[in-house]
Design a protein around this motif. Structure first.
Motif, PDB file in Angstrom:
ATOM      1  N   PHE A 184       0.846  -1.206   0.000  1.00 49.87           N
ATOM      2  CA  PHE A 184       0.000   0.000   0.000  1.00 49.87           C
ATOM      3  C   PHE A 184       0.876   1.248   0.000  1.00 49.87           C
ATOM      4  N   ARG A 185       0.560   2.174  -0.886  1.00 51.42           N
ATOM      5  CA  ARG A 185       1.270   3.463  -0.891  1.00 51.42           C
ATOM      6  C   ARG A 185       0.256   4.558  -1.173  1.00 51.42           C
ATOM      7  N   ASN A 186       0.288   5.571  -0.343  1.00 48.79           N
ATOM      8  CA  ASN A 186      -0.668   6.666  -0.510  1.00 48.79           C
ATOM      9  C   ASN A 186      -0.162   7.609  -1.595  1.00 48.79           C
ATOM     10  N   GLU A 187      -0.142   7.127  -2.830  1.00 52.34           N
ATOM     11  CA  GLU A 187       0.396   7.881  -3.962  1.00 52.34           C
ATOM     12  C   GLU A 187      -0.305   9.239  -4.071  1.00 52.34           C
ATOM     13  N   ILE A 188       0.461  10.286  -4.333  1.00 48.10           N
ATOM     14  CA  ILE A 188      -0.130  11.628  -4.421  1.00 48.10           C
ATOM     15  C   ILE A 188      -1.120  11.686  -5.578  1.00 48.10           C
ATOM     16  N   PHE A 193      -4.637   4.360 -15.281  1.00 45.04           N
ATOM     17  CA  PHE A 193      -5.435   3.157 -14.991  1.00 45.04           C
ATOM     18  C   PHE A 193      -4.841   2.483 -13.762  1.00 45.04           C
ATOM     19  N   THR A 194      -4.493   1.209 -13.826  1.00 45.44           N
ATOM     20  CA  THR A 194      -3.992   0.536 -12.622  1.00 45.44           C
ATOM     21  C   THR A 194      -2.497   0.763 -12.404  1.00 45.44           C
ATOM     22  N   PHE A 195      -1.841   1.473 -13.341  1.00 40.07           N
ATOM     23  CA  PHE A 195      -0.377   1.556 -13.291  1.00 40.07           C
ATOM     24  C   PHE A 195       0.127   2.093 -11.952  1.00 40.07           C
ATOM     25  N   ARG A 196      -0.456   3.204 -11.512  1.00 42.58           N
ATOM     26  CA  ARG A 196      -0.046   3.755 -10.211  1.00 42.58           C
ATOM     27  C   ARG A 196      -1.259   3.735  -9.298  1.00 42.58           C
ATOM     28  N   SER A 197      -1.335   2.738  -8.431  1.00 42.10           N
ATOM     29  CA  SER A 197      -2.473   2.553  -7.539  1.00 42.10           C
ATOM     30  C   SER A 197      -2.030   2.782  -6.101  1.00 42.10           C
ATOM     31  N   ARG A 198      -3.013   2.878  -5.221  1.00 39.01           N
ATOM     32  CA  ARG A 198      -2.675   3.030  -3.791  1.00 39.01           C
ATOM     33  C   ARG A 198      -2.618   1.665  -3.107  1.00 39.01           C
ATOM     34  N   GLU A 201      -0.281  -5.215  -5.781  1.00 36.47           N
ATOM     35  CA  GLU A 201       0.402  -6.443  -5.366  1.00 36.47           C
ATOM     36  C   GLU A 201       1.820  -6.477  -5.922  1.00 36.47           C
ATOM     37  N   GLN A 202       2.715  -7.046  -5.144  1.00 30.20           N
ATOM     38  CA  GLN A 202       4.094  -7.198  -5.589  1.00 30.20           C
ATOM     39  C   GLN A 202       4.488  -8.673  -5.610  1.00 30.20           C
ATOM     40  N   MET A 203       5.467  -8.991  -6.450  1.00 24.82           N
ATOM     41  CA  MET A 203       6.088 -10.324  -6.457  1.00 24.82           C
ATOM     42  C   MET A 203       7.571 -10.051  -6.220  1.00 24.82           C
ATOM     43  N   GLN A 268       7.533   2.885 -19.094  1.00 24.85           N
ATOM     44  CA  GLN A 268       7.388   2.972 -17.633  1.00 24.85           C
ATOM     45  C   GLN A 268       7.861   1.688 -16.961  1.00 24.85           C
ATOM     46  N   GLU A 269       8.184   1.827 -15.668  1.00 26.03           N
ATOM     47  CA  GLU A 269       8.780   0.712 -14.910  1.00 26.03           C
ATOM     48  C   GLU A 269       7.786  -0.411 -14.613  1.00 26.03           C
ATOM     49  N   LEU A 270       8.250  -1.640 -14.876  1.00 30.82           N
ATOM     50  CA  LEU A 270       7.492  -2.838 -14.482  1.00 30.82           C
ATOM     51  C   LEU A 270       8.090  -3.450 -13.231  1.00 30.82           C
ATOM     52  N   GLU A 271       9.405  -3.369 -13.143  1.00 33.31           N
ATOM     53  CA  GLU A 271      10.120  -4.084 -12.079  1.00 33.31           C
ATOM     54  C   GLU A 271      11.450  -3.403 -11.798  1.00 33.31           C
ATOM     55  N   GLY A 272      11.877  -3.475 -10.544  1.00 31.77           N
ATOM     56  CA  GLY A 272      13.215  -3.004 -10.185  1.00 31.77           C
ATOM     57  C   GLY A 272      14.062  -4.212  -9.789  1.00 31.77           C
ATOM     58  N   VAL A 273      15.300  -4.256 -10.285  1.00 30.23           N
ATOM     59  CA  VAL A 273      16.223  -5.322  -9.868  1.00 30.23           C
ATOM     60  C   VAL A 273      17.397  -4.613  -9.208  1.00 30.23           C
ATOM     61  N   PRO A 310      14.912  -8.776  -7.081  1.00 27.63           N
ATOM     62  CA  PRO A 310      14.004  -8.480  -8.200  1.00 27.63           C
ATOM     63  C   PRO A 310      12.599  -8.250  -7.640  1.00 27.63           C
ATOM     64  N   SER A 311      12.067  -7.041  -7.842  1.00 24.90           N
ATOM     65  CA  SER A 311      10.777  -6.670  -7.253  1.00 24.90           C
ATOM     66  C   SER A 311       9.813  -6.230  -8.365  1.00 24.90           C
ATOM     67  N   ALA A 312       8.808  -7.077  -8.610  1.00 18.75           N
ATOM     68  CA  ALA A 312       7.909  -6.827  -9.746  1.00 18.75           C
ATOM     69  C   ALA A 312       6.518  -6.464  -9.259  1.00 18.75           C
ATOM     70  N   GLY A 313       5.774  -5.730 -10.076  1.00 21.69           N
ATOM     71  CA  GLY A 313       4.404  -5.357  -9.740  1.00 21.69           C
ATOM     72  C   GLY A 313       3.433  -6.270 -10.478  1.00 21.69           C
ATOM     73  N   VAL A 314       2.515  -6.879  -9.733  1.00 22.68           N
ATOM     74  CA  VAL A 314       1.523  -7.759 -10.363  1.00 22.68           C
ATOM     75  C   VAL A 314       0.598  -6.937 -11.265  1.00 22.68           C
ATOM     76  N   ASP A 315       0.064  -5.843 -10.708  1.00 21.37           N
ATOM     77  CA  ASP A 315      -0.934  -5.064 -11.447  1.00 21.37           C
ATOM     78  C   ASP A 315      -0.336  -4.415 -12.695  1.00 21.37           C
ATOM     79  N   ARG A 316       0.903  -3.935 -12.557  1.00 20.83           N
ATOM     80  CA  ARG A 316       1.547  -3.324 -13.728  1.00 20.83           C
ATOM     81  C   ARG A 316       1.801  -4.371 -14.801  1.00 20.83           C
ATOM     82  N   THR A 317       2.156  -5.580 -14.390  1.00 23.16           N
ATOM     83  CA  THR A 317       2.418  -6.626 -15.393  1.00 23.16           C
ATOM     84  C   THR A 317       1.112  -7.080 -16.038  1.00 23.16           C
TER      85      THR A 317
HETATM   86  P1  ATP Z   1       7.677   4.179  -9.189  1.00 25.13           P
HETATM   87  O1  ATP Z   1       9.014   4.857  -9.414  1.00 25.13           O
HETATM   88  O2  ATP Z   1       6.936   3.887 -10.473  1.00 25.13           O
HETATM   89  O3  ATP Z   1       6.848   4.823  -8.132  1.00 25.13           O
HETATM   90  P2  ATP Z   1       9.116   2.495  -7.455  1.00 25.13           P
HETATM   91  O4  ATP Z   1      10.487   2.545  -8.056  1.00 25.13           O
HETATM   92  O5  ATP Z   1       8.809   3.305  -6.265  1.00 25.13           O
HETATM   93  O6  ATP Z   1       8.027   2.757  -8.607  1.00 25.13           O
HETATM   94  P3  ATP Z   1       9.533  -0.015  -6.202  1.00 25.13           P
HETATM   95  O7  ATP Z   1       9.562   0.542  -4.847  1.00 25.13           O
HETATM   96  O8  ATP Z   1      10.827  -0.416  -6.845  1.00 25.13           O
HETATM   97  O9  ATP Z   1       8.750   0.989  -7.172  1.00 25.13           O
HETATM   98  O10 ATP Z   1       8.492  -1.229  -6.232  1.00 25.13           O
HETATM   99  C1  ATP Z   1       8.688  -2.380  -7.011  1.00 25.13           C
HETATM  100  C2  ATP Z   1       7.560  -2.580  -7.987  1.00 25.13           C
HETATM  101  O11 ATP Z   1       6.274  -2.474  -7.343  1.00 25.13           O
HETATM  102  C3  ATP Z   1       7.513  -1.543  -9.105  1.00 25.13           C
HETATM  103  O12 ATP Z   1       8.418  -1.851 -10.142  1.00 25.13           O
HETATM  104  C4  ATP Z   1       6.067  -1.657  -9.547  1.00 25.13           C
HETATM  105  O13 ATP Z   1       5.889  -2.724 -10.459  1.00 25.13           O
HETATM  106  C5  ATP Z   1       5.320  -1.957  -8.265  1.00 25.13           C
HETATM  107  N1  ATP Z   1       4.728  -0.712  -7.753  1.00 25.13           N
HETATM  108  C6  ATP Z   1       5.315   0.230  -6.999  1.00 25.13           C
HETATM  109  N2  ATP Z   1       4.458   1.244  -6.732  1.00 25.13           N
HETATM  110  C7  ATP Z   1       3.290   0.926  -7.349  1.00 25.13           C
HETATM  111  C8  ATP Z   1       2.021   1.567  -7.446  1.00 25.13           C
HETATM  112  N3  ATP Z   1       1.777   2.715  -6.837  1.00 25.13           N
HETATM  113  N4  ATP Z   1       1.040   0.945  -8.152  1.00 25.13           N
HETATM  114  C9  ATP Z   1       1.273  -0.237  -8.766  1.00 25.13           C
HETATM  115  N5  ATP Z   1       2.448  -0.879  -8.700  1.00 25.13           N
HETATM  116  C10 ATP Z   1       3.453  -0.322  -8.009  1.00 25.13           C
END
Ligand code: ATP
Length: 453
Positions: A184-188, A193-198, A201-203, A268-273, A310-317
């Motif tokens: 959960f992140r209280n994104e500003i 769409f679902t790309f940046r959600s509050r 899910e992560q894998m 846009q970012e899908l995953e950070g390694v 390796p930290s991936a986003g379920v919803d973004r994928t």
């Molecule tokens: P961003 O720069 O896009 O905010 P981040 O670098 O903060 O992402 P990480 O902390 O590396 O993201 O989180 C790992 C993964 O979790 C991201 O690559 C993404 O797939 C997913 N993720 C992070 N924040 C969100 C979000 N607000 N909504 C959906 N997925 C997210």
């Protein structure tokens, strides 16, 4: 830069997602909850296929990774030690004209003058840090002593349980702990769409190693993760491994790659390694006073392991899978005339429904009975959808639109009325090539299982 065709494409994708039951706005009948999404019957299957495949290749098919499932409610000390309470924030600016809250990187820069992207206003507040964590209270007393947080990433529970899992699994370095779960992140500004959600899910995998192996394992995991995306149907040319420069990287990381995808709204970012060194375990060891060291039996040394994550986003994928699959092309109608069709070209491994089953006529008892038999035959092996209504072309089109890769039609040949050698055979249609082949009913489970594995 997003071109009009890209934004139109995105609009069509969002509307298809709702119309066919992939993704709905959360709490929609009350006006919607910003930054939260509900997955419908097809969306949940797609999401589950993705998570199951990740778990299969990251945990089940490896000797060196075990899984865990941690709590979402997190002790404040965990997030204090990890640095989230102090530093997990985005710089926020308010527009005094339209009252919008904005992330600093969303401002428009016109000849060196910053403007609000909503109203063009130039009367902006100073930037202030906005912590992205959701705070809650445990129990009846809502005071300082009862604060807990909803986890902003799944990783911290892995670090905190490192010692327990090391002991019970008896793994030797290098080894990993994997987890899939909500964060959960209280994104500003939730958007795209679902790309940046509050709520999302992560894998995540935390792969523990010796310091000298860190950089090499970073490259190894980058390659493995790129292969993963290709294996679920995202072509290599749409994926980009961006090496995160020193000034953007967390101070403790010795190397980070962002795996990016070309969404219709931009790259846009899908995953950070990330190679996170021994930062996390050292911080928790210091703050808790409990040893998180590893004992190397061969060298008789004790040390805090390093980690590659390796930290991936379920919803973004899921969103990338839908964007990649969406296509408009031409297909023959009942009379062989070409007509426009919308098709989701999901990799069969990811498709929510694997096979449609269609009796040629819905009011022929024998055809219907045979079709139901085939549904029963396939159901233990895969998701199947029975559709008896409407012209056969319409039924194909409905399945094309939700990405069903295979369709089985039961016709009079199946009943062996004209040619006994064709008894108990059906036509098997491929969604992408639209080619039809004649196959024996008894062979269907194994043929389809091979194609969706
Ligand atoms: P961003 O720069 O896009 O905010 P981040 O670098 O903060 O992402 P990480 O902390 O590396 O993201 O989180 C790992 C993964 O979790 C991201 O690559 C993404 O797939 C997913 N993720 C992070 N924040 C969100 C979000 N607000 N909504 C959906 N997925 C997210």
């Amino acid at each position: 830069m997003t071109t009009p065709t890209d934004s139109q494409r995105m609009e069509k994708i969002v509307s298809l997602c709702k119309r066919r039951g992939f993704i709905f706005q959360s709490s929609e009948i009350y006006g919607g909850l910003n930054g939260a999404w509900d997955y419908g019957p097809l969306g949940v299957e797609l999401k589950r296929n993705l998570k199951n495949y990740w778990w299969r290749v990251m945990v089940h098919e490896r000797d060196d990774v075990v899984g865990m499932d941690g709590a979402i409610l997190t002790h404040p000390e965990v997030l204090r030690a990890s640095g989230h309470v102090e530093g997990f924030s985005d710089p926020m600016i308010d527009c005094r004209s339209c009252k919008a809250h904005l992330r600093i990187d969303q401002l428009i820069d016109k000849k060196g003058v910053k403007q609000c992207p909503n109203c063009g206003g130039k009367d902006l507040t100073e930037a202030r840090q906005f912590n992205l964590m959701f705070e809650t209270h445990l129990g009846a007393a809502a005071d300082e002593s009862s604060i807990a947080y909803l986890r902003p990433e799944t990783a911290q529970s892995i670090f905190v349980q490192f010692k327990n899992i090391l002991e019970v699994s008896r793994k030797k370095l290098p080894f990993g702990i994997a987890q899939i779960g909500k964060a959960f992140r209280n994104e500003i500004n939730p958007r795209n769409f679902t790309f940046r959600s509050r709520e999302f899910e992560q894998m995540e995998l935390e792969y523990f190693c010796r310091a000298e192996e860190g950089m090499q394992l970073l490259d190894y995991w980058l390659k493995e993760r790129l292969k993963f995306y290709e294996n679920i149907g995202i072509p290599r040319e749409k994926l980009h491994a961006r090496e995160v420069p020193d000034d953007e990287r967390a101070f403790y990381s010795k190397g980070t790659y962002d795996i990016e995808y070309d969404f219709p709204f931009g790259r846009q970012e899908l995953e950070g390694v990330a190679y996170r060194t021994d930062y996390d375990l050292s911080q928790h060891q210091k703050a808790s006073g409990k040893s998180l060291e590893y004992f190397d039996e061969e060298t008789k040394q004790r040390f805090v392991p390093h980690v590659v994550e390796p930290s991936a986003g379920v919803d973004r994928t899921v969103l990338a899978l839908i964007c990649e699959a969406y296509a408009e092309d031409q297909a023959p109608d009942e009379k062989g005339k070409m007509e426009a069709r919308v098709v989701l070209r999901f990799h069969p491994r990811m498709a929510p429904i694997k096979c449609g089953v269609f009796p040629l006529l819905k009011n022929n008892e024998q055809l219907v009975a045979k079709a139901k038999e085939i549904v029963d035959l396939l159901r233990p092996h895969m998701t199947v959808f029975y559709d008896g209504s409407g012209a056969i072309g319409r039924r194909y089109r409905r399945q094309d639109e939700i990405g069903t890769p295979f369709g089985v039609t039961i016709d009079f040949e199946t009943l062996g009325e004209k040619d006994a050698s064709l008894r108990d055979t059906v036509t098997l249609r491929d969604r992408d090539s639209m080619k039809q082949e004649r196959v024996a009913i008894k062979d269907l489970p194994s043929i389809l299982r091979d194609r969706i594995a």
